[in-house]
Design an enzyme around this catalytic site. Structure first.
Site, mmCIF file in Angstrom:
data_model
loop_
_atom_site.group_PDB
_atom_site.id
_atom_site.type_symbol
_atom_site.label_atom_id
_atom_site.label_comp_id
_atom_site.label_asym_id
_atom_site.label_seq_id
_atom_site.Cartn_x
_atom_site.Cartn_y
_atom_site.Cartn_z
ATOM 1 C CD GLU A 33 40.057 49.438 48.358
ATOM 2 O OE1 GLU A 33 40.271 49.987 46.968
ATOM 3 O OE2 GLU A 33 38.119 49.719 48.451
ATOM 4 C CG HIS A 86 34.519 48.318 44.789
ATOM 5 N ND1 HIS A 86 35.799 48.368 44.025
ATOM 6 C CD2 HIS A 86 35.780 49.307 45.353
ATOM 7 C CE1 HIS A 86 36.955 48.931 44.743
ATOM 8 N NE2 HIS A 86 36.547 49.749 45.151
#
Length: 258
Positions: free
Chosen positions: A109, A142
């Site tokens: 990420e 997310h």
């Protein structure tokens, strides 16, 4: 499921340097550093880049760390012993979920949302706007947890959306912090280690501290952590510790925050 998701994000991370290189060619961007250096993968100043940003994160979590020590029967000594317990670390390394949360997610990420995205955003938006824009993509990424929770059917949709909103806020704020770290240090290692540490700690649980018999002392440690974090944020990320930040070479001087 966990292994398949880890494989997919590792693939995306692996091709991210090629994406940045393609963008540079299409946008006719020329810099005197390699693509990997532009993405924060470099050796100059790597030790302070690993230690100082992580120190900032630990300082911010002073309250939760003190709370954990107070709840531990062995106090601070027990907490330190647990932190350096090699057998427990070896057990964790065999846990796919732990590896995803503490290793795979932080590395992939940060490489994508900081190392790859920020160099492409900064020439268009400037450093300050990029710090607050890039985390929005990170927060939206997310939202897949909504689908997961809905599929499991453990919570009502209103609860799922509330949790998703809280997570979006938390990940966006955290993303702004690691974007700031990346821009100031020019390294990806700091954001990765901060990400891993924050994943291990989770969202600070202030409500439990309020209900604790030693609530006054605990709240003082929470406040002290935040104040120390703010006081040390710029000094510990001073570019003098890390050498010239490659990503800042994309900006016309003077480059604020760099």
């Amino acid at each position: 499921m966990v292994k398949r998701r880890c494989a997919s994000v590792l693939l995306v991370s692996a091709i991210s340097p090629a994406v940045v290189k393609t963008w540079m060619l299409l946008a006719d961007v020329t810099v005197d550093v390699s693509v990997l250096e532009l993405m924060g993968v470099r050796l100059e100043g790597v030790v302070p880049a690993a230690v100082l940003p992580l120190t900032l994160s630990v300082v911010f979590y002073l309250g939760p760390l003190v709370y954990s020590a107070v709840e531990n029967p062995d106090g601070f000594t027990g907490e330190l012993r647990s932190a350096f317990d090699v057998p427990s670390w070896l057990v964790c390394l065999q846990d796919a979920v732990w590896l995803r949360n503490q290793v795979v997610a932080p590395v992939t990420e940060e490489l994508v949302f900081r190392g790859a995205l920020l160099p492409m955003l900064i020439p268009c938006t400037g450093p300050t706007a990029a710090i607050f824009t890039a985390p929005l993509f990170f927060g939206v990424a997310h939202f897949h947890h909504i689908i997961e929770q809905r599929r499991l059917g453990k919570n009502h949709m209103s609860d799922i959306l509330l949790m998703a909103g809280v997570q979006f806020l938390y990940t966006t704020v955290f993303g702004a912090f690691t974007a700031f770290i990346f821009l100031r240090t020019g390294h990806i290692v700091g954001p990765v280690l901060c990400h891993s540490f924050c994943n291990s700690q989770g969202l600070p649980d202030i409500s439990s501290a309020l209900r604790h018999p030693r609530s006054a002392a605990l709240l003082c440690s929470y406040l002290m952590g935040v104040l120390l974090f703010l006081a040390l944020l710029f000094p510990l990320t001073d570019p003098l510790f890390y050498g010239a930040s490659p990503v800042c070479s994309l900006l016309a001087p003077p480059a604020s925050l760099c």
